[in-house]
Every structure is written in structure tokens, then in C-alpha cells.
Design a protein around this motif. Structure first.
Motif, mmCIF file in Angstrom:
data_model
loop_
_atom_site.group_PDB
_atom_site.id
_atom_site.type_symbol
_atom_site.label_atom_id
_atom_site.label_comp_id
_atom_site.label_asym_id
_atom_site.label_seq_id
_atom_site.Cartn_x
_atom_site.Cartn_y
_atom_site.Cartn_z
ATOM 1 N N ASP A 72 -10.336 27.883 9.386
ATOM 2 C CA ASP A 72 -9.007 28.033 9.731
ATOM 3 C C ASP A 72 -8.620 29.418 9.835
ATOM 4 O OD1 ASP A 72 -8.170 25.268 9.376
ATOM 5 O OD2 ASP A 72 -8.539 25.534 6.928
ATOM 6 N N TYR A 73 -7.271 29.626 10.641
ATOM 7 C CA TYR A 73 -7.104 31.135 10.740
ATOM 8 C C TYR A 73 -6.705 31.623 9.426
ATOM 9 C CZ TYR A 73 -6.885 30.430 15.777
ATOM 10 O OH TYR A 73 -7.090 30.006 16.991
ATOM 11 N N PRO A 74 -6.876 32.949 9.187
ATOM 12 C CA PRO A 74 -6.571 33.545 7.880
ATOM 13 C C PRO A 74 -4.887 33.574 7.776
ATOM 14 C CG PRO A 74 -7.628 35.239 9.293
ATOM 15 C CD PRO A 74 -7.671 33.869 9.916
ATOM 16 N N VAL A 75 -4.501 33.702 6.456
ATOM 17 C CA VAL A 75 -3.010 33.635 6.348
ATOM 18 C C VAL A 75 -2.866 34.922 5.390
ATOM 19 C CG1 VAL A 75 -1.021 32.447 5.121
ATOM 20 C CG2 VAL A 75 -2.771 31.074 6.327
ATOM 21 N N VAL A 76 -1.624 35.751 5.657
ATOM 22 C CA VAL A 76 -1.479 37.053 5.117
ATOM 23 C C VAL A 76 -0.908 36.600 3.758
ATOM 24 C CG1 VAL A 76 0.011 38.851 5.115
ATOM 25 C CG2 VAL A 76 -0.927 38.085 7.431
ATOM 26 N N ALA A 77 -1.714 37.372 2.682
ATOM 27 C CA ALA A 77 -1.237 36.989 1.189
ATOM 28 C C ALA A 77 -0.624 38.098 0.704
ATOM 29 C CB ALA A 77 -2.600 36.591 0.358
ATOM 30 N N GLY A 78 -0.478 38.983 1.195
ATOM 31 C CA GLY A 78 0.189 40.316 0.636
ATOM 32 C C GLY A 78 0.449 41.514 1.621
ATOM 33 N N VAL A 79 1.524 41.869 2.032
ATOM 34 C CA VAL A 79 2.002 42.994 2.993
ATOM 35 C C VAL A 79 2.549 44.091 2.103
ATOM 36 C CG1 VAL A 79 2.909 43.603 4.982
ATOM 37 C CG2 VAL A 79 2.127 41.408 4.894
ATOM 38 N N LYS A 80 2.045 45.228 2.109
ATOM 39 C CA LYS A 80 2.573 46.285 1.391
ATOM 40 C C LYS A 80 3.728 46.817 2.034
ATOM 41 C CE LYS A 80 1.972 51.039 0.253
ATOM 42 N NZ LYS A 80 1.046 52.418 0.629
ATOM 43 N N ARG A 81 4.934 46.552 1.315
ATOM 44 C CA ARG A 81 6.328 46.936 1.926
ATOM 45 C C ARG A 81 6.235 48.443 2.220
ATOM 46 N NH1 ARG A 81 11.575 44.864 1.848
ATOM 47 N NH2 ARG A 81 10.864 43.145 0.388
ATOM 48 N N GLY A 82 6.682 48.776 3.431
ATOM 49 C CA GLY A 82 6.664 49.876 3.839
ATOM 50 C C GLY A 82 5.353 50.417 4.396
ATOM 51 N N GLY A 83 4.427 49.689 4.313
ATOM 52 C CA GLY A 83 2.866 50.089 5.221
ATOM 53 C C GLY A 83 2.874 49.801 6.377
ATOM 54 N N GLY A 84 1.738 50.114 6.932
ATOM 55 C CA GLY A 84 1.665 49.772 8.715
ATOM 56 C C GLY A 84 1.822 48.220 8.856
ATOM 57 N N ALA A 134 5.317 47.184 11.320
ATOM 58 C CA ALA A 134 5.011 46.392 12.645
ATOM 59 C C ALA A 134 5.555 45.003 12.515
ATOM 60 C CB ALA A 134 3.603 46.184 12.818
ATOM 61 N N GLY A 135 6.085 44.374 11.477
ATOM 62 C CA GLY A 135 6.619 43.157 11.424
ATOM 63 C C GLY A 135 5.666 41.824 10.663
ATOM 64 N N VAL A 136 4.628 42.233 10.167
ATOM 65 C CA VAL A 136 3.642 41.301 9.570
ATOM 66 C C VAL A 136 4.234 41.002 8.406
ATOM 67 C CG1 VAL A 136 1.597 40.654 8.850
ATOM 68 C CG2 VAL A 136 1.703 42.026 10.949
ATOM 69 N N PRO A 169 -7.435 56.216 9.412
ATOM 70 C CA PRO A 169 -5.991 56.270 9.280
ATOM 71 C C PRO A 169 -5.267 56.686 10.641
ATOM 72 C CG PRO A 169 -7.007 57.171 7.312
ATOM 73 C CD PRO A 169 -7.937 57.125 8.547
ATOM 74 N N GLY A 170 -4.239 56.120 11.119
ATOM 75 C CA GLY A 170 -3.646 56.268 12.159
ATOM 76 C C GLY A 170 -4.128 55.467 13.394
ATOM 77 N N THR A 171 -5.045 54.756 13.225
ATOM 78 C CA THR A 171 -5.711 54.049 14.395
ATOM 79 C C THR A 171 -4.646 53.003 14.568
ATOM 80 O OG1 THR A 171 -7.848 54.445 13.651
ATOM 81 C CG2 THR A 171 -7.575 52.535 15.125
ATOM 82 N N ARG A 172 -4.172 52.435 15.804
ATOM 83 C CA ARG A 172 -3.383 51.550 16.066
ATOM 84 C C ARG A 172 -4.098 50.304 16.681
ATOM 85 N NH1 ARG A 172 2.004 53.067 16.971
ATOM 86 N NH2 ARG A 172 2.420 51.604 18.847
ATOM 87 N N TYR A 173 -3.690 49.058 16.158
ATOM 88 C CA TYR A 173 -4.430 47.710 16.436
ATOM 89 C C TYR A 173 -3.269 46.828 16.923
ATOM 90 C CZ TYR A 173 -3.301 46.633 11.715
ATOM 91 O OH TYR A 173 -2.629 46.449 10.480
ATOM 92 N N THR A 174 -3.676 45.619 17.554
ATOM 93 C CA THR A 174 -2.518 44.680 17.761
ATOM 94 C C THR A 174 -2.961 43.622 17.017
ATOM 95 O OG1 THR A 174 -4.137 43.781 19.783
ATOM 96 C CG2 THR A 174 -2.279 45.472 20.328
ATOM 97 N N VAL A 175 -2.023 42.914 16.671
ATOM 98 C CA VAL A 175 -2.032 41.718 15.933
ATOM 99 C C VAL A 175 -1.326 40.502 16.390
ATOM 100 C CG1 VAL A 175 -0.458 42.212 14.025
ATOM 101 C CG2 VAL A 175 -2.450 40.628 13.429
ATOM 102 N N GLN A 176 -1.846 39.387 16.616
ATOM 103 C CA GLN A 176 -1.222 38.271 16.802
ATOM 104 C C GLN A 176 -0.903 37.267 15.744
ATOM 105 O OE1 GLN A 176 -2.914 35.319 19.635
ATOM 106 N NE2 GLN A 176 -0.860 35.742 21.292
#
Length: 89
Positions: free
Chosen positions: A16-28, A32-34, A62-69
């Protein structure tokens, strides 16, 4: 999460696709909107069920940009995020 071997690539693949379990508020990812609960479909164009797509993020500068769908509430969205520097302990 069960793993299978992808017949096409011979690589390990999550069932299955992974599900985001914790996004650091204010983090990259947050900036971005994840959000928690988002289903990650692809990272930098790679199927997120294949381990190299996710594992490679930890080895980037750090600073590397990546795309996420992601898929949220049945809607597919694309974001560009920037890796934050490691947290100090």
C-alpha cells in the motif's frame, strides 16, 4: 505494512502507499502543504511504494527541493518541499 517484490523491477515494494503519520508544524513538508493522513503516491516522480523513493530523502542535503504527490480525501495533489536542516538535540 506488507512488502512484495515488484515483478517489473525486482525491487521490494510496499503493498500500500505510505500514509503521513506526523508532519512537523512549520517544517518543509508542512510549508509545502503536506498534512497528517495524506497518502504519499510519489516522491520525485518515483512510486512511493518502492523503498528507494522514501529512503533516498534521508541522504540529501538540507535545502534540497523535492516533489511529492499525495492523495487527500480522494483528490491527488502535487507539492514541492524543501528539506530542513537536522534538528539539534
Amino acid at each position: 505494512m506488507p512488502l512484495t517484490v515488484s515483478e517489473a523491477s525486482g525491487r521490494l515494494r510496499m503493498a500500500d502507499y505510505p500514509v503521513v503519520a506526523g508532519v512537523k508544524r512549520g517544517g518543509g513538508a508542512w510549508r509545502a502543504g503536506v498534512r497528517d493522513g495524506d497518502e504519499v503516491l510519489a516522491v520525485n516522480g518515483l512510486d512511493a511504494r518502492e523503498l528507494p523513493a522514501i529512503a533516498g530523502l534521508g541522504r540529501r542535503e538540507p535545502g534540497t527541493r523535492y516533489t511529492v504527490q499525495i492523495r487527500r480525501d480522494g483528490v491527488v495533489r502535487n507539492f514541492t518541499a524543501e528539506l530542513d536542516p537536522p534538528r539539534s538535540r
